[in-house]
Motif scaffolding. Structure first.
Motif, PDB file in Angstrom:
ATOM      1  N   GLU A  20       0.837  -1.209   0.000  1.00  0.00           N
ATOM      2  CA  GLU A  20       0.000   0.000   0.000  1.00  0.00           C
ATOM      3  C   GLU A  20       0.871   1.259   0.000  1.00  0.00           C
ATOM      4  OE1 GLU A  20      -2.955   1.960   3.224  1.00  0.00           O
ATOM      5  OE2 GLU A  20      -3.326  -0.153   2.756  1.00  0.00           O
ATOM      6  N   ALA A  21       1.912   1.274   0.825  1.00  0.00           N
ATOM      7  CA  ALA A  21       2.800   2.443   0.897  1.00  0.00           C
ATOM      8  C   ALA A  21       3.560   2.639  -0.415  1.00  0.00           C
ATOM      9  CB  ALA A  21       3.777   2.284   2.060  1.00  0.00           C
ATOM     10  N   ILE A  22       3.987   1.560  -1.030  1.00  0.00           N
ATOM     11  CA  ILE A  22       4.708   1.664  -2.305  1.00  0.00           C
ATOM     12  C   ILE A  22       3.769   2.134  -3.403  1.00  0.00           C
ATOM     13  CG2 ILE A  22       5.899   0.320  -4.090  1.00  0.00           C
ATOM     14  CD1 ILE A  22       7.081  -1.362  -1.699  1.00  0.00           C
ATOM     15  N   THR A  23       2.537   1.651  -3.390  1.00  0.00           N
ATOM     16  CA  THR A  23       1.544   2.106  -4.368  1.00  0.00           C
ATOM     17  C   THR A  23       1.345   3.620  -4.236  1.00  0.00           C
ATOM     18  OG1 THR A  23       0.421  -0.033  -4.368  1.00  0.00           O
ATOM     19  CG2 THR A  23      -0.869   1.873  -5.107  1.00  0.00           C
ATOM     20  N   THR A  24       1.233   4.105  -3.027  1.00  0.00           N
ATOM     21  CA  THR A  24       1.088   5.544  -2.801  1.00  0.00           C
ATOM     22  C   THR A  24       2.313   6.292  -3.311  1.00  0.00           C
ATOM     23  OG1 THR A  24      -0.364   5.183  -0.910  1.00  0.00           O
ATOM     24  CG2 THR A  24       0.778   7.312  -1.013  1.00  0.00           C
ATOM     25  N   LEU A  25       3.500   5.768  -3.041  1.00  0.00           N
ATOM     26  CA  LEU A  25       4.738   6.381  -3.528  1.00  0.00           C
ATOM     27  C   LEU A  25       4.726   6.499  -5.057  1.00  0.00           C
ATOM     28  CD1 LEU A  25       7.880   7.141  -2.966  1.00  0.00           C
ATOM     29  CD2 LEU A  25       8.253   4.781  -3.641  1.00  0.00           C
ATOM     30  N   LEU A  26       4.330   5.442  -5.743  1.00  0.00           N
ATOM     31  CA  LEU A  26       4.323   5.466  -7.211  1.00  0.00           C
ATOM     32  C   LEU A  26       3.300   6.461  -7.755  1.00  0.00           C
ATOM     33  CD1 LEU A  26       4.746   1.648  -7.865  1.00  0.00           C
ATOM     34  CD2 LEU A  26       6.496   3.432  -8.110  1.00  0.00           C
ATOM     35  N   HIS A  27       2.138   6.546  -7.112  1.00  0.00           N
ATOM     36  CA  HIS A  27       1.143   7.540  -7.548  1.00  0.00           C
ATOM     37  C   HIS A  27       1.631   8.959  -7.276  1.00  0.00           C
ATOM     38  CE1 HIS A  27      -2.161   4.282  -7.264  1.00  0.00           C
ATOM     39  NE2 HIS A  27      -1.710   4.380  -8.495  1.00  0.00           N
ATOM     40  N   LEU A 123      13.266  -0.079  -4.623  1.00  0.00           N
ATOM     41  CA  LEU A 123      12.820   0.746  -3.502  1.00  0.00           C
ATOM     42  C   LEU A 123      13.491   0.310  -2.210  1.00  0.00           C
ATOM     43  CD1 LEU A 123       9.291   0.229  -4.815  1.00  0.00           C
ATOM     44  CD2 LEU A 123      10.380   2.462  -4.793  1.00  0.00           C
ATOM     45  N   LYS A 124      13.773   1.294  -1.380  1.00  0.00           N
ATOM     46  CA  LYS A 124      14.475   1.061  -0.117  1.00  0.00           C
ATOM     47  C   LYS A 124      13.713   1.776   0.990  1.00  0.00           C
ATOM     48  CE  LYS A 124      19.122   1.948   1.711  1.00  0.00           C
ATOM     49  NZ  LYS A 124      20.418   2.560   1.341  1.00  0.00           N
ATOM     50  N   LYS A 125      13.517   1.095   2.104  1.00  0.00           N
ATOM     51  CA  LYS A 125      12.856   1.727   3.243  1.00  0.00           C
ATOM     52  C   LYS A 125      13.911   2.523   4.011  1.00  0.00           C
ATOM     53  CE  LYS A 125       9.360  -0.445   5.211  1.00  0.00           C
ATOM     54  NZ  LYS A 125       8.620  -1.358   6.111  1.00  0.00           N
ATOM     55  N   VAL A 126      13.675   3.820   4.129  1.00  0.00           N
ATOM     56  CA  VAL A 126      14.592   4.742   4.802  1.00  0.00           C
ATOM     57  C   VAL A 126      13.813   5.449   5.910  1.00  0.00           C
ATOM     58  CG1 VAL A 126      16.080   6.756   4.508  1.00  0.00           C
ATOM     59  CG2 VAL A 126      15.870   5.088   2.638  1.00  0.00           C
TER      60      VAL A 126
END
Length: 145
Positions: A20-27, A123-126
């Motif tokens: 979900e968080a990655i989807t938001t990032l891409l949008h 993608l990397k979690k920072v």
């Protein structure tokens, strides 16, 4: 290693939140492109970014990636939509996403044309947030199209 100690339902919940968080990032990235927002686009990158556009050397590091986006936004106005094909978490702090994008680009001096690309995001979690560590894209249009 801790993930292996967690029950499967907890691991699934964590993974769904990551997707979900990655989807938001891409949008959010799509919106930054379409609004030519340099700061919004750069804020989505990890501290050690690499951008790999076609027919160009890689842009490595924050200063080089900033220069790349300044050039992109100075030359091109985007109106594209990303279609997420897959998001694959591969470790607690690493994932990749594959997208296709289509739309229109208005290239200064050449006018509007159809835009169609395929993209790969590493993608990397920072600091608990997903960021773009590596980004590569290429056209899916036929030569001369």
């Amino acid at each position: 290693m801790l993930a292996g100690l967690l029950p499967q339902h907890i691991r699934d919940l964590i993974m769904s939140k990551d997707i979900e968080a990655i989807t938001t990032l891409l949008h959010t990235y799509q919106n930054a492109l379409n609004t030519s927002s340099l700061e919004d686009a750069l804020s989505l990158y990890a501290p050690d970014p690499v951008c790999m556009p076609p027919n160009s050397p890689s842009f490595v590091g924050p200063a080089a990636v900033r220069t790349a986006y300044e050039s992109f936004f100075a030359a091109i106005k985007f109106d594209v939509k990303f279609d997420i094909q897959e998001i694959v978490p591969v470790a607690p702090d690493w994932a990749f996403a594959r997208t296709n994008s289509e739309g229109v680009s208005d290239v200064k001096g050449r006018g509007k044309g159809r835009e169609a690309n395929q993209e790969l995001f590493v993608l990397k979690k920072v600091g608990g947030e997903w960021k773009i560590a590596r980004y590569a894209f290429s056209t899916t249009k036929a030569m001369g199209e």
